[in-house]
Design a protein around this motif. Structure first.
Motif, PDB file in Angstrom:
ATOM      1  N   LYS A 128      70.764 143.375  92.559  1.00 44.92           N
ATOM      2  CA  LYS A 128      69.337 143.059  92.671  1.00 44.92           C
ATOM      3  C   LYS A 128      68.918 142.041  91.617  1.00 44.92           C
ATOM      4  N   GLU A 129      69.366 142.257  90.398  1.00 48.89           N
ATOM      5  CA  GLU A 129      68.979 141.356  89.320  1.00 48.89           C
ATOM      6  C   GLU A 129      69.599 139.968  89.512  1.00 48.89           C
ATOM      7  N   MET A 130      70.845 139.921  89.957  1.00 51.66           N
ATOM      8  CA  MET A 130      71.503 138.638  90.202  1.00 51.66           C
ATOM      9  C   MET A 130      70.786 137.887  91.325  1.00 51.66           C
ATOM     10  N   ALA A 131      70.358 138.591  92.363  1.00 53.73           N
ATOM     11  CA  ALA A 131      69.615 137.951  93.457  1.00 53.73           C
ATOM     12  C   ALA A 131      68.325 137.324  92.932  1.00 53.73           C
ATOM     13  N   ASP A 132      67.646 138.005  92.023  1.00 54.22           N
ATOM     14  CA  ASP A 132      66.427 137.450  91.425  1.00 54.22           C
ATOM     15  C   ASP A 132      66.736 136.210  90.593  1.00 54.22           C
ATOM     16  N   ILE A 133      67.816 136.273  89.838  1.00 53.82           N
ATOM     17  CA  ILE A 133      68.212 135.130  89.014  1.00 53.82           C
ATOM     18  C   ILE A 133      68.515 133.926  89.902  1.00 53.82           C
ATOM     19  N   ILE A 134      69.265 134.160  90.975  1.00 56.52           N
ATOM     20  CA  ILE A 134      69.619 133.077  91.903  1.00 56.52           C
ATOM     21  C   ILE A 134      68.363 132.490  92.539  1.00 56.52           C
ATOM     22  N   TYR A 135      67.463 133.352  92.952  1.00 58.24           N
ATOM     23  CA  TYR A 135      66.228 132.903  93.602  1.00 58.24           C
ATOM     24  C   TYR A 135      65.424 131.971  92.692  1.00 58.24           C
ATOM     25  N   ASN A 136      65.422 132.273  91.402  1.00 55.26           N
ATOM     26  CA  ASN A 136      64.618 131.508  90.452  1.00 55.26           C
ATOM     27  C   ASN A 136      65.362 130.332  89.819  1.00 55.26           C
ATOM     28  N   GLU A 137      66.654 130.215  90.083  1.00 54.64           N
ATOM     29  CA  GLU A 137      67.453 129.152  89.471  1.00 54.64           C
ATOM     30  C   GLU A 137      67.222 127.817  90.178  1.00 54.64           C
ATOM     31  N   GLU A 138      66.934 126.782  89.402  1.00 55.59           N
ATOM     32  CA  GLU A 138      66.675 125.464  89.978  1.00 55.59           C
ATOM     33  C   GLU A 138      67.922 124.579  90.024  1.00 55.59           C
ATOM     34  N   ASP A 139      68.890 124.840  89.149  1.00 61.12           N
ATOM     35  CA  ASP A 139      70.094 124.021  89.101  1.00 61.12           C
ATOM     36  C   ASP A 139      71.029 124.385  90.262  1.00 61.12           C
ATOM     37  N   LYS A 140      71.306 123.411  91.116  1.00 57.42           N
ATOM     38  CA  LYS A 140      72.100 123.645  92.331  1.00 57.42           C
ATOM     39  C   LYS A 140      73.496 124.180  92.012  1.00 57.42           C
ATOM     40  N   HIS A 141      74.161 123.601  91.022  1.00 59.01           N
ATOM     41  CA  HIS A 141      75.521 124.012  90.707  1.00 59.01           C
ATOM     42  C   HIS A 141      75.567 125.436  90.134  1.00 59.01           C
ATOM     43  N   LYS A 142      74.599 125.749  89.307  1.00 55.03           N
ATOM     44  CA  LYS A 142      74.548 127.099  88.751  1.00 55.03           C
ATOM     45  C   LYS A 142      74.261 128.106  89.858  1.00 55.03           C
ATOM     46  N   ARG A 143      73.356 127.752  90.778  1.00 55.74           N
ATOM     47  CA  ARG A 143      73.052 128.635  91.905  1.00 55.74           C
ATOM     48  C   ARG A 143      74.301 128.894  92.737  1.00 55.74           C
ATOM     49  N   GLU A 144      75.058 127.843  93.033  1.00 57.28           N
ATOM     50  CA  GLU A 144      76.293 128.004  93.819  1.00 57.28           C
ATOM     51  C   GLU A 144      77.283 128.904  93.102  1.00 57.28           C
ATOM     52  N   PHE A 145      77.422 128.711  91.805  1.00 52.93           N
ATOM     53  CA  PHE A 145      78.297 129.554  90.993  1.00 52.93           C
ATOM     54  C   PHE A 145      77.863 131.012  91.086  1.00 52.93           C
ATOM     55  N   LEU A 146      76.574 131.262  90.879  1.00 57.73           N
ATOM     56  CA  LEU A 146      76.061 132.633  90.881  1.00 57.73           C
ATOM     57  C   LEU A 146      76.159 133.284  92.254  1.00 57.73           C
ATOM     58  N   VAL A 147      75.998 132.525  93.321  1.00 56.56           N
ATOM     59  CA  VAL A 147      76.146 133.073  94.669  1.00 56.56           C
ATOM     60  C   VAL A 147      77.589 133.533  94.881  1.00 56.56           C
ATOM     61  N   LYS A 148      78.555 132.748  94.433  1.00 58.91           N
ATOM     62  CA  LYS A 148      79.957 133.157  94.578  1.00 58.91           C
ATOM     63  C   LYS A 148      80.235 134.427  93.782  1.00 58.91           C
ATOM     64  N   ILE A 149      79.652 134.515  92.601  1.00 65.04           N
ATOM     65  CA  ILE A 149      79.809 135.716  91.783  1.00 65.04           C
ATOM     66  C   ILE A 149      79.165 136.902  92.500  1.00 65.04           C
ATOM     67  N   LEU A 150      77.975 136.707  93.038  1.00 65.56           N
ATOM     68  CA  LEU A 150      77.265 137.774  93.742  1.00 65.56           C
ATOM     69  C   LEU A 150      78.095 138.292  94.913  1.00 65.56           C
ATOM     70  N   VAL A 151      78.712 137.407  95.652  1.00 66.98           N
ATOM     71  CA  VAL A 151      79.560 137.822  96.774  1.00 66.98           C
ATOM     72  C   VAL A 151      80.686 138.715  96.273  1.00 66.98           C
ATOM     73  N   ASN A 152      81.300 138.338  95.157  1.00 65.53           N
ATOM     74  CA  ASN A 152      82.373 139.163  94.593  1.00 65.53           C
ATOM     75  C   ASN A 152      81.863 140.537  94.165  1.00 65.53           C
ATOM     76  N   ILE A 153      80.681 140.576  93.589  1.00 68.19           N
ATOM     77  CA  ILE A 153      80.114 141.862  93.146  1.00 68.19           C
ATOM     78  C   ILE A 153      79.798 142.745  94.349  1.00 68.19           C
ATOM     79  N   VAL A 154      79.220 142.171  95.385  1.00 71.26           N
ATOM     80  CA  VAL A 154      78.881 142.953  96.582  1.00 71.26           C
ATOM     81  C   VAL A 154      80.140 143.547  97.203  1.00 71.26           C
ATOM     82  N   LYS A 155      81.241 142.828  97.187  1.00 73.34           N
ATOM     83  CA  LYS A 155      82.496 143.335  97.760  1.00 73.34           C
ATOM     84  C   LYS A 155      83.006 144.573  97.036  1.00 73.34           C
ATOM     85  N   MET A 156      82.526 144.806  95.831  1.00 72.76           N
ATOM     86  CA  MET A 156      82.987 145.967  95.061  1.00 72.76           C
ATOM     87  C   MET A 156      82.317 147.266  95.488  1.00 72.76           C
ATOM     88  N   LEU A 157      81.279 147.176  96.307  1.00 68.64           N
ATOM     89  CA  LEU A 157      80.590 148.400  96.756  1.00 68.64           C
ATOM     90  C   LEU A 157      81.355 149.129  97.785  1.00 68.64           C
TER      91      LEU A 157
END
Length: 86
Positions: free
Chosen positions: A57-86
């Motif tokens: 949830k917190e990572m989704a909020d961070i991604i939503y508010n992030e303006e830097d495209k490259h950082k957003r892409e990085f965080l989305v890939k990380i989020l996908v990895n975290i979701v797979k752990m559930l």
């Protein structure tokens, strides 16, 4: 913010400083993500499902508010990895 999320954000900043424009070049980012995915698994191994859900949830909020495209892409890939752990 959990220590895990702080660590992930610090890892991105470290990667960005060391690679600068090469991030856009492609393969460097892919190699980094391959190694970092294993580190994420290790960091989340002791976490409970509730802790993982809170980080998602917190990572989704961070991604939503992030303006830097490259950082957003990085965080989305990380989020996908975290979701797979559930």
């Amino acid at each position: 913010m959990s220590e895990r999320l702080e660590w992930i954000l610090e890892a991105y900043e470290s990667f960005r400083r060391s690679s600068e424009r090469r991030l856009i070049a492609g393969n460097i980012f892919d190699y980094f993500m391959q190694d970092f995915s294993g580190e994420i698994s290790d960091a989340y191994d002791p976490a409970t499902k509730e802790e993982i859900k809170e980080d998602i949830k917190e990572m989704a909020d961070i991604i939503y508010n992030e303006e830097d495209k490259h950082k957003r892409e990085f965080l989305v890939k990380i989020l996908v990895n975290i979701v797979k752990m559930l």
